[in-house]
Structures are given as structure tokens and as C-alpha cells.
Design a protein around this motif. Structure first.
Motif, PDB file in Angstrom:
ATOM      1  N   GLY A 272      80.763  88.707  38.278  1.00 45.69           N
ATOM      2  CA  GLY A 272      80.042  88.556  37.871  1.00 45.69           C
ATOM      3  C   GLY A 272      78.386  88.069  37.644  1.00 45.69           C
ATOM      4  O   GLY A 272      78.160  87.199  38.924  1.00 45.69           O
ATOM      5  N   ILE A 273      77.667  88.015  37.348  1.00 44.59           N
ATOM      6  CA  ILE A 273      75.782  87.328  37.667  1.00 44.59           C
ATOM      7  C   ILE A 273      75.203  86.973  36.527  1.00 44.59           C
ATOM      8  O   ILE A 273      74.748  85.638  36.115  1.00 44.59           O
ATOM      9  N   LEU A 274      76.634  86.550  35.373  1.00 43.15           N
ATOM     10  CA  LEU A 274      75.428  86.393  34.359  1.00 43.15           C
ATOM     11  C   LEU A 274      76.603  85.920  33.194  1.00 43.15           C
ATOM     12  O   LEU A 274      77.062  87.056  32.931  1.00 43.15           O
ATOM     13  N   GLN A 275      76.302  85.128  32.688  1.00 39.85           N
ATOM     14  CA  GLN A 275      77.672  84.484  31.652  1.00 39.85           C
ATOM     15  C   GLN A 275      77.134  84.081  30.314  1.00 39.85           C
ATOM     16  O   GLN A 275      76.670  83.427  30.838  1.00 39.85           O
ATOM     17  N   LEU A 276      77.106  84.625  29.496  1.00 40.65           N
ATOM     18  CA  LEU A 276      76.793  83.856  27.534  1.00 40.65           C
ATOM     19  C   LEU A 276      78.490  83.119  27.157  1.00 40.65           C
ATOM     20  O   LEU A 276      78.784  84.219  26.820  1.00 40.65           O
ATOM     21  N   VAL A 277      77.731  81.960  26.900  1.00 37.63           N
ATOM     22  CA  VAL A 277      79.060  81.329  26.257  1.00 37.63           C
ATOM     23  C   VAL A 277      78.417  80.709  24.449  1.00 37.63           C
ATOM     24  O   VAL A 277      77.370  80.024  24.753  1.00 37.63           O
ATOM     25  N   SER A 278      78.978  80.692  23.935  1.00 37.92           N
ATOM     26  CA  SER A 278      79.170  80.418  22.546  1.00 37.92           C
ATOM     27  C   SER A 278      79.425  78.503  22.453  1.00 37.92           C
ATOM     28  O   SER A 278      79.617  77.908  23.568  1.00 37.92           O
ATOM     29  N   ILE A 279      78.944  77.945  21.259  1.00 36.15           N
ATOM     30  CA  ILE A 279      78.959  76.628  21.203  1.00 36.15           C
ATOM     31  C   ILE A 279      79.604  75.733  21.255  1.00 36.15           C
ATOM     32  O   ILE A 279      80.440  74.836  21.994  1.00 36.15           O
ATOM     33  N   THR A 280      80.821  77.184  21.365  1.00 34.95           N
ATOM     34  CA  THR A 280      82.267  76.226  21.339  1.00 34.95           C
ATOM     35  C   THR A 280      83.049  76.826  22.298  1.00 34.95           C
ATOM     36  O   THR A 280      84.449  76.417  22.315  1.00 34.95           O
TER      37      THR A 280
ATOM     38  N   ASN B 223      83.602  82.768  26.185  1.00 35.71           N
ATOM     39  CA  ASN B 223      82.698  83.560  26.666  1.00 35.71           C
ATOM     40  C   ASN B 223      82.357  84.604  25.961  1.00 35.71           C
ATOM     41  O   ASN B 223      83.077  85.472  25.705  1.00 35.71           O
ATOM     42  N   GLN B 224      81.146  84.900  25.707  1.00 34.56           N
ATOM     43  CA  GLN B 224      80.641  85.804  24.597  1.00 34.56           C
ATOM     44  C   GLN B 224      80.365  87.398  25.254  1.00 34.56           C
ATOM     45  O   GLN B 224      81.320  88.085  25.173  1.00 34.56           O
TER      46      GLN B 224
ATOM     47  N   ARG C  27      81.909  92.611  26.920  1.00 32.76           N
ATOM     48  CA  ARG C  27      82.284  91.500  25.706  1.00 32.76           C
ATOM     49  C   ARG C  27      83.511  90.531  26.885  1.00 32.76           C
ATOM     50  O   ARG C  27      84.120  90.952  27.569  1.00 32.76           O
ATOM     51  N   GLY C  28      82.801  89.122  26.428  1.00 33.45           N
ATOM     52  CA  GLY C  28      84.009  88.168  27.474  1.00 33.45           C
ATOM     53  C   GLY C  28      83.374  87.720  28.694  1.00 33.45           C
ATOM     54  O   GLY C  28      82.351  87.986  28.599  1.00 33.45           O
ATOM     55  N   SER C  29      84.645  88.152  29.412  1.00 22.60           N
ATOM     56  CA  SER C  29      84.012  87.612  31.019  1.00 22.60           C
ATOM     57  C   SER C  29      83.876  88.733  31.692  1.00 22.60           C
ATOM     58  O   SER C  29      84.084  90.447  31.014  1.00 22.60           O
TER      59      SER C  29
END
Length: 232
Positions: A90-98, A101-102, A118-120
Motif C-alpha cells: 500500500g502507498i496511499l490510503q483514504l479514510v473517512s471522517i468516521t 478505510n475507504q 476498496r477498503g485497505s
């Protein structure tokens, strides 16, 4: 423009001001001036087997975003990842405000092709890149993401070439709804398994779609620091 970092300042001085936090388990985060895409520095991320090391940045709540960054894969350390991580570094992870892991962007440890999940890195693979990324050279990675349960969009470019192009996909993992944190570095899967890698990052930029400028593909942008030479 939401955020950018050209990694021109030493990590100890820079992280507190530009990045929200750092994670380092069986790994190392370094600001180095010996290898850069532009300017005088870059972020080096070194991890041993199962390790993780990344910087996190909190952002406003975003549903659409563009990201660009330089990536260098050092051939001195062979990429390695677990089966539970889909063989993906993994090189980039986008995470929601809650805190959900999106979506995640990674590299297949064998083919060195980009992979979007999707997820991690332990989640569902949504798309794979076409071309493997060569070691020992800089690549410029760009990504556009629209978060949605049903009409999600993902586009990933490497050096200007479209590698992944997805539409009408689920990018809203477990109903997270948005992106409010970005993690850059060697990220982990859903059970905290990391990967082995020696990577360099430079010229990171995060854009939203608001305004009349700076609201689309970064286009290979370099991020340089201008230092004041005096008062006034």
C-alpha cells in the motif's frame, strides 16, 4: 488546492506543521536530500517484512478529489507483501471522517503494477494497472476519486498514461461517505499487516474540485519551497 508538500524541510520540523500524524511500525520515515524529483528533498519510507510507516493528513470532508505525487521504487529492497494484503504494497490510503478505510492505492509486489482497492490493501480489488513501474526512476502518479456507493469513479495515471479507469463502482466502503484523512507511505491491510519496501515520495498535492483553478489533474506538478531572504 487543499494541501501540498514538496518535502523540502527535515521531518522533525515539518511533520507537526504540515502532516497531522505519523505511523511507524517496523519501518522508518526519513526526509532526505540525496534523491528528489524536484527541489532539494524527498520523503523516504523504509519498511521490513510486515512493517508500516506513513504520514497522515486530516482534510476537509471531501467526496471528489485529485491527488498527485512522485514515486521512486529502490531496487535494493525487493517489494514483499502478504497474501492477506492481496500481495499489495500500500502507498496511499483514504479514510473517512468516521475512521473507515475507504479506498487504497498500492503496488503489486510481483508485477509492480498499480492496484486500486476498496477498503485497505486487504480489501476488494477494483482495478489493476496495465504497466509495471520500473525501479530506480521517478514516476508521477495521479489519481481522481469520486466516493459513492453506486456511481463511484476511479482514474489513476502513471507518467501521464491512464492505468486504471473505473466508473459505476462502489468506492464508499461500509458507508463512510467521504474522505477526511489521507495517508501516504507504506500503509496496512485491515488486520494491520504491512509490507517490505524502500520507497521515496515527492511533490505531493491534494486538490478538490472547487474554484476556477487547481481543481483538476495536477499534471506533473513540482512543489518547491520559497524561503524569505529578509523582511518586507
Amino acid at each position: 488546492l487543499v494541501f501540498c508538500d514538496g518535502f523540502e524541510i527535515d521531518f522533525a520540523d515539518n511533520s507537526a506543521g504540515l502532516w497531522t500524524s505519523a505511523i511507524n511500525t517496523s519501518g522508518n520515515l526519513q526526509y532526505v536530500n540525496t534523491r528528489s524529483r524536484t527541489g532539494g528533498g524527498s520523503l523516504r519510507v523504509i519498511t521490513s517484512t510486515g512493517g508500516r510507516a506513513s504520514l497522515s493528513r486530516s482534510t476537509p470532508s471531501l467526496v471528489q478529489l485529485y491527488i498527485g505525487f512522485g514515486l521512486y521504487i529502490d531496487s535494493g529492497t525487493a517489494l514483499a507483501a502478504t497474501a492477506s494484503s492481496n500481495n499489495t504494497v500500500g502507498i496511499l490510503q483514504l479514510v473517512s471522517i468516521t475512521g473507515i478505510n475507504q479506498v487504497a492505492l498500492g503496488i503489486d509486489a510481483t508485477t509492480q503494477k498499480l492496484r486500486f482497492l476498496r477498503g485497505s490493501t486487504g480489501g476488494t480489488t477494483l482495478g489493476n494497472g496495465i504497466n509495471g513501474l520500473d525501479t530506480d526512476r521517478w514516476h508521477y502518479i495521479e489519481m481522481y476519486v469520486l466516493i459513492s456507493d453506486t456511481v463511484g469513479v476511479v482514474q489513476v495515471r502513471a507518467n501521464g498514461t491512464m492505468e486504471i479507469d473505473l466508473s459505476s463502482v462502489d468506492t464508499n466502503n461500509a458507508g463512510g461517505g467521504d474522505v477526511a484523512t489521507v495517508r501516504l507511505g507504506v500503509t496496512v491491510n485491515n488486520v494491520s499487516n504491512g509490507s517490505r519496501a524502500d520507497l521515496y515520495f515527492d511533490d505531493f498535492i491534494l486538490l478538490d474540485t472547487s474554484g476556477s483553478v487547481g481543481n483538476a489533474w495536477p499534471g506533473g506538478a513540482g512543489i518547491l519551497m520559497l524561503v524569505p531572504d529578509g523582511d518586507g
